[in-house]
Scaffold this motif. Sequence first.
Motif, mmCIF file in Angstrom:
data_model
loop_
_atom_site.group_PDB
_atom_site.id
_atom_site.type_symbol
_atom_site.label_atom_id
_atom_site.label_comp_id
_atom_site.label_asym_id
_atom_site.label_seq_id
_atom_site.Cartn_x
_atom_site.Cartn_y
_atom_site.Cartn_z
ATOM 1 N N THR A 1 -10.284 10.515 2.636
ATOM 2 C CA THR A 1 -11.485 10.618 1.742
ATOM 3 C C THR A 1 -11.379 12.079 1.237
ATOM 4 O O THR A 1 -10.315 12.954 1.537
ATOM 5 C CB THR A 1 -12.875 10.934 2.636
ATOM 6 N N THR B 1 2.743 4.618 -1.500
ATOM 7 C CA THR B 1 2.807 5.315 -2.479
ATOM 8 C C THR B 1 3.833 5.563 -3.333
ATOM 9 O O THR B 1 5.104 5.121 -2.909
ATOM 10 C CB THR B 1 2.268 6.751 -2.174
ATOM 11 N N PRO C 1 -1.932 -3.215 -8.542
ATOM 12 C CA PRO C 1 -3.354 -2.478 -8.522
ATOM 13 C C PRO C 1 -2.739 -1.539 -7.320
ATOM 14 O O PRO C 1 -1.986 -1.421 -6.600
ATOM 15 C CB PRO C 1 -3.969 -3.642 -7.628
ATOM 16 N N LYS C 2 -3.491 -0.307 -7.741
ATOM 17 C CA LYS C 2 -3.290 0.737 -6.944
ATOM 18 C C LYS C 2 -3.771 0.714 -5.472
ATOM 19 O O LYS C 2 -4.654 0.202 -5.190
ATOM 20 C CB LYS C 2 -3.846 2.045 -7.311
ATOM 21 N N PRO C 3 -3.059 1.293 -4.509
ATOM 22 C CA PRO C 3 -3.505 1.086 -3.159
ATOM 23 C C PRO C 3 -4.707 1.875 -2.669
ATOM 24 O O PRO C 3 -4.951 2.969 -3.400
ATOM 25 C CB PRO C 3 -2.284 1.573 -2.349
ATOM 26 N N GLU C 4 -5.295 1.609 -1.868
ATOM 27 C CA GLU C 4 -6.776 2.264 -1.444
ATOM 28 C C GLU C 4 -6.406 3.715 -1.049
ATOM 29 O O GLU C 4 -5.179 3.662 -0.176
ATOM 30 C CB GLU C 4 -7.588 1.317 -0.437
ATOM 31 N N PRO C 5 -6.960 4.756 -1.069
ATOM 32 C CA PRO C 5 -6.502 6.207 -0.436
ATOM 33 C C PRO C 5 -6.869 6.066 0.899
ATOM 34 O O PRO C 5 -7.994 5.468 1.430
ATOM 35 C CB PRO C 5 -7.722 6.968 -1.272
ATOM 36 N N ARG C 6 -6.011 6.791 1.586
ATOM 37 C CA ARG C 6 -5.896 6.968 3.131
ATOM 38 C C ARG C 6 -7.007 7.838 3.602
ATOM 39 O O ARG C 6 -7.413 7.612 4.788
ATOM 40 C CB ARG C 6 -4.498 7.144 3.594
ATOM 41 N N GLY D 1 0.799 -1.185 -0.103
ATOM 42 C CA GLY D 1 -0.051 0.021 -0.154
ATOM 43 C C GLY D 1 0.825 1.199 0.060
ATOM 44 O O GLY D 1 0.261 2.488 0.211
#
Length: 349
Positions: free
Chosen positions: A171, A141, A164-169, A139
């Motif tokens: 919102t 960046t 795959p791109k990591p989930e954004p930390r 995860g």
Amino acid sequence: MVFPRRGHASSLRAPTAGFPVSFPDWPTPHSVTVRLQYNPISLELLNRTPFGRRPSFRPDGMRMTHATGKYADFAGLRERAVELRRAGYSLRQIRDELKIYNNDILHRLVKGEPPPTWTKRPNAKDDLRQKARELRLQGWTYDQIEAELGCSRSSVSLWVRDLPKPEPRYTPEEQRALMQAGLARLRATQNEERKRAKESATQEVGDLTERELFLTGVALYWAEGAKSKPYDRRERAVFVNSDPGVIRVYLAWLDLLGVSRERLRFRVLIHESADVDAAHRYWADLADADASVFARPTLKKHNPKTVRKNTGDDYHGCLVVTVARSAELYNRIEGWWSGIVAHAQARLR
């Protein structure tokens, strides 16, 4: 009489009557079509050569090309080369085994067959690439991987862009809040730096001598004051500005020149939508003059289409300071400025 050359197309023609000389018949450099046009002959005759070489013409009369040499059986060579390649041979080993020393032919023989694993040499940064992929899967960046491994962003992108791109930390709302907080800290730091720079520059000026004030006033008037033109003679000292600091320096300069306050006339230039009375009081207090001595203000008509920034309580318009009976003063100002320019020009040489 001109005799035909040996091998010429004319030598294949039937001898004319009374011509006793005959020449052997064999193929010539000229096209077969031309020969057949003048003297049709058999294919056996065309393929008969004095040196016993293989036939050079097909039944349709076109010249044949022969695949000769050790590369003639290309299909067989490719089958053998593919077999060796799949057995784990390198290109050099296949070359030595098949005795093929033409690199182009060699690559064509093994085209489509992957090289053995043992022939692949490791790259210089394979360890960094593997580490970057591991961090990306955790995860991280691009910025974090770049800082951790000490490599360029382009290398990181090349190594991990297929993952795959990591989930954004955060919102989108949290990201905007963090950005605003960072900008606020940056602006506060910049304001502190500006304040320190201005305070340091103010201390560098020190005490202003009369000569320094004199030269400053001359330059200030020539930049902001009214000037006479050859086509419009106006020998009168008129100064206009909206900066209160500039007005203070100009009034101090007039005091240095011995111009009495009774000779000064004041007038305000301001938008009609502003507070004219408040502007009168502001400039009267700054110039240490009575508001009743101010001339009638010049009002600029309000244009609703114009988006003005100089509005609010800090807007006071411009102050016009006119010196009565100032023709001689103006001429001296122009002469002083000419002297400053002459000395500056001499320093540039």
